[in-house]
Design an enzyme around this catalytic site. Structure first.
Site, PDB file in Angstrom:
ATOM      1  N   ASP A 167      -7.451  -2.621 -11.444  1.00 48.63           N
ATOM      2  CA  ASP A 167      -6.701  -2.109 -10.292  1.00 48.63           C
ATOM      3  C   ASP A 167      -7.213  -3.115  -9.158  1.00 48.63           C
ATOM      4  O   ASP A 167      -8.286  -3.691  -9.158  1.00 48.63           O
ATOM      5  CB  ASP A 167      -7.376  -0.528  -9.962  1.00 48.63           C
ATOM      6  CG  ASP A 167      -6.527   0.056  -8.843  1.00 48.63           C
ATOM      7  OD1 ASP A 167      -5.352  -0.225  -8.809  1.00 48.63           O
ATOM      8  OD2 ASP A 167      -7.130   0.787  -8.121  1.00 48.63           O
ATOM      9  N   GLU A 168      -6.337  -3.149  -8.195  1.00 49.72           N
ATOM     10  CA  GLU A 168      -6.491  -4.016  -7.114  1.00 49.72           C
ATOM     11  C   GLU A 168      -6.906  -5.615  -7.602  1.00 49.72           C
ATOM     12  O   GLU A 168      -7.762  -6.176  -7.012  1.00 49.72           O
ATOM     13  CB  GLU A 168      -7.796  -3.426  -6.142  1.00 49.72           C
ATOM     14  CG  GLU A 168      -7.447  -2.199  -5.624  1.00 49.72           C
ATOM     15  CD  GLU A 168      -6.713  -1.936  -4.418  1.00 49.72           C
ATOM     16  OE1 GLU A 168      -5.742  -2.952  -3.880  1.00 49.72           O
ATOM     17  OE2 GLU A 168      -6.364  -0.920  -3.727  1.00 49.72           O
ATOM     18  N   MET A 175       0.690  -1.256   0.119  1.00 48.06           N
ATOM     19  CA  MET A 175      -0.056   0.011  -0.096  1.00 48.06           C
ATOM     20  C   MET A 175       1.074   1.126  -0.098  1.00 48.06           C
ATOM     21  O   MET A 175       2.006   1.269   0.647  1.00 48.06           O
ATOM     22  CB  MET A 175      -1.144   0.033   1.183  1.00 48.06           C
ATOM     23  CG  MET A 175      -2.067  -0.835   1.106  1.00 48.06           C
ATOM     24  SD  MET A 175      -3.245  -1.189   2.714  1.00 48.06           S
ATOM     25  CE  MET A 175      -3.944   0.357   2.239  1.00 48.06           C
ATOM     26  N   PHE A 176       0.204   2.184  -0.537  1.00 52.17           N
ATOM     27  CA  PHE A 176       1.219   3.567  -0.585  1.00 52.17           C
ATOM     28  C   PHE A 176       2.364   3.445  -1.693  1.00 52.17           C
ATOM     29  O   PHE A 176       3.423   4.468  -1.412  1.00 52.17           O
ATOM     30  CB  PHE A 176       1.275   4.210   0.743  1.00 52.17           C
ATOM     31  CG  PHE A 176       0.308   3.985   1.688  1.00 52.17           C
ATOM     32  CD1 PHE A 176      -0.877   4.793   1.738  1.00 52.17           C
ATOM     33  CD2 PHE A 176       0.431   3.054   2.786  1.00 52.17           C
ATOM     34  CE1 PHE A 176      -1.871   4.645   2.708  1.00 52.17           C
ATOM     35  CE2 PHE A 176      -0.473   2.802   3.769  1.00 52.17           C
ATOM     36  CZ  PHE A 176      -1.710   3.579   3.564  1.00 52.17           C
ATOM     37  N   SER A 177       2.524   2.440  -2.314  1.00 55.00           N
ATOM     38  CA  SER A 177       3.713   2.545  -3.217  1.00 55.00           C
ATOM     39  C   SER A 177       3.340   3.208  -4.733  1.00 55.00           C
ATOM     40  O   SER A 177       4.174   3.066  -5.645  1.00 55.00           O
ATOM     41  CB  SER A 177       4.083   0.945  -3.341  1.00 55.00           C
ATOM     42  OG  SER A 177       3.156   0.363  -4.029  1.00 55.00           O
ATOM     43  N   GLY A 178       2.053   3.613  -4.798  1.00 55.31           N
ATOM     44  CA  GLY A 178       1.939   4.334  -6.281  1.00 55.31           C
ATOM     45  C   GLY A 178       1.382   3.285  -7.075  1.00 55.31           C
ATOM     46  O   GLY A 178       1.500   3.909  -8.551  1.00 55.31           O
ATOM     47  N   LYS A 179       0.857   2.384  -6.799  1.00 57.65           N
ATOM     48  CA  LYS A 179       0.240   1.247  -7.819  1.00 57.65           C
ATOM     49  C   LYS A 179      -0.643   1.947  -8.960  1.00 57.65           C
ATOM     50  O   LYS A 179      -0.568   1.775 -10.083  1.00 57.65           O
ATOM     51  CB  LYS A 179      -0.073   0.152  -7.297  1.00 57.65           C
ATOM     52  CG  LYS A 179       0.922  -0.658  -6.545  1.00 57.65           C
ATOM     53  CD  LYS A 179       0.175  -1.931  -6.127  1.00 57.65           C
ATOM     54  CE  LYS A 179      -0.736  -1.826  -5.257  1.00 57.65           C
ATOM     55  NZ  LYS A 179      -0.445  -1.212  -3.703  1.00 57.65           N
TER      56      LYS A 179
END
Ligand SMILES: [Zn+2]
Length: 206
Positions: free
Chosen positions: A89-90, A17-21
């Site tokens: 996404d996800e 999480m929070f890595s900019g995917k």
């Protein structure tokens, strides 16, 4: 002479999480649109963080997306248009039948970009991600910044009432304050070693 049809490709963007995917997925979709490609983006309906019809990055950039629950919904939407590029996404939230569907789209010439968490909060491979990572043409493993020490982070730390979640803690805890952080290997904390291979999974050999 019959013209040989070009096959597509699978690109996987993963990380904690929070890595900019989502930013990276949005960037690739925008570039495809600039190149006059026909683009469609999907997200799982489980993820209702922001607007249902958009993929949003944590900094607020958005792109239109279809929130779906099943591969049948994806197939129905893809059949309605002549798409060149499919974005997910996800993707870790989708059921395992997403894998043969993506493979079929790649085979028939579509470019597929799938973004998702490679590891869950236990530090174990998430859903169909290990298979998608193995089958991908290209993999981009992003790192976040550790919220404790500032180093590169590739773990997602789950916190329950401010403390590191236990391995066996249920995913939904009624009444608990939950939070997630990106952490490096040194700062990531869990009470059990991850078990990447579960009992009953088939053993591969070369
Ligand atoms: Zn750290």
């Amino acid at each position: 002479m019959m013209q040989k049809k070009n096959k597509g490709s699978l690109e996987v963007v993963c990380g904690p999480m929070f890595s900019g995917k989502s930013d990276e997925l949005i960037r690739r979709m925008r570039r495809a649109k600039i190149a006059k490609q026909r683009v469609i983006v999907f997200k799982h309906r489980i993820d209702n963080r922001y607007a249902v019809s958009h993929v949003a990055s944590h900094d607020g950039t958005t792109i239109e997306a279809h929130a779906v629950n099943s591969v049948q919904e994806i197939q129905a939407l893809v059949q309605q248009g002549f798409y060149d590029v499919l974005g997910f996404d996800e993707v870790q939230f989708f059921p395992s039948d997403i894998v043969p569907l993506i493979c079929a789209y790649v085979e028939e010439g579509k470019r597929v970009v799938a973004a998702g968490l490679d590891l869950d909060f236990r530090g174990e491979p998430f859903g169909s991600m290990p298979i998608l990572l193995a089958m991908a043409d290209t993999v981009h493993k992003l790192q976040a910044i550790c919220s404790i020490c500032g180093q590169e982070a590739h773990f997602t730390q789950r916190l329950v009432n401010g403390n590191p979640a236990k391995y066996d803690e249920p995913i939904i805890l009624v009444g608990a304050q939950e939070a997630y952080q990106a952490r490096c290997r040194n700062c990531y904390s869990i009470d059990k070693l991850p078990m990447p291979i579960k009992d009953g999974q088939k053993q591969n050999c070369i």
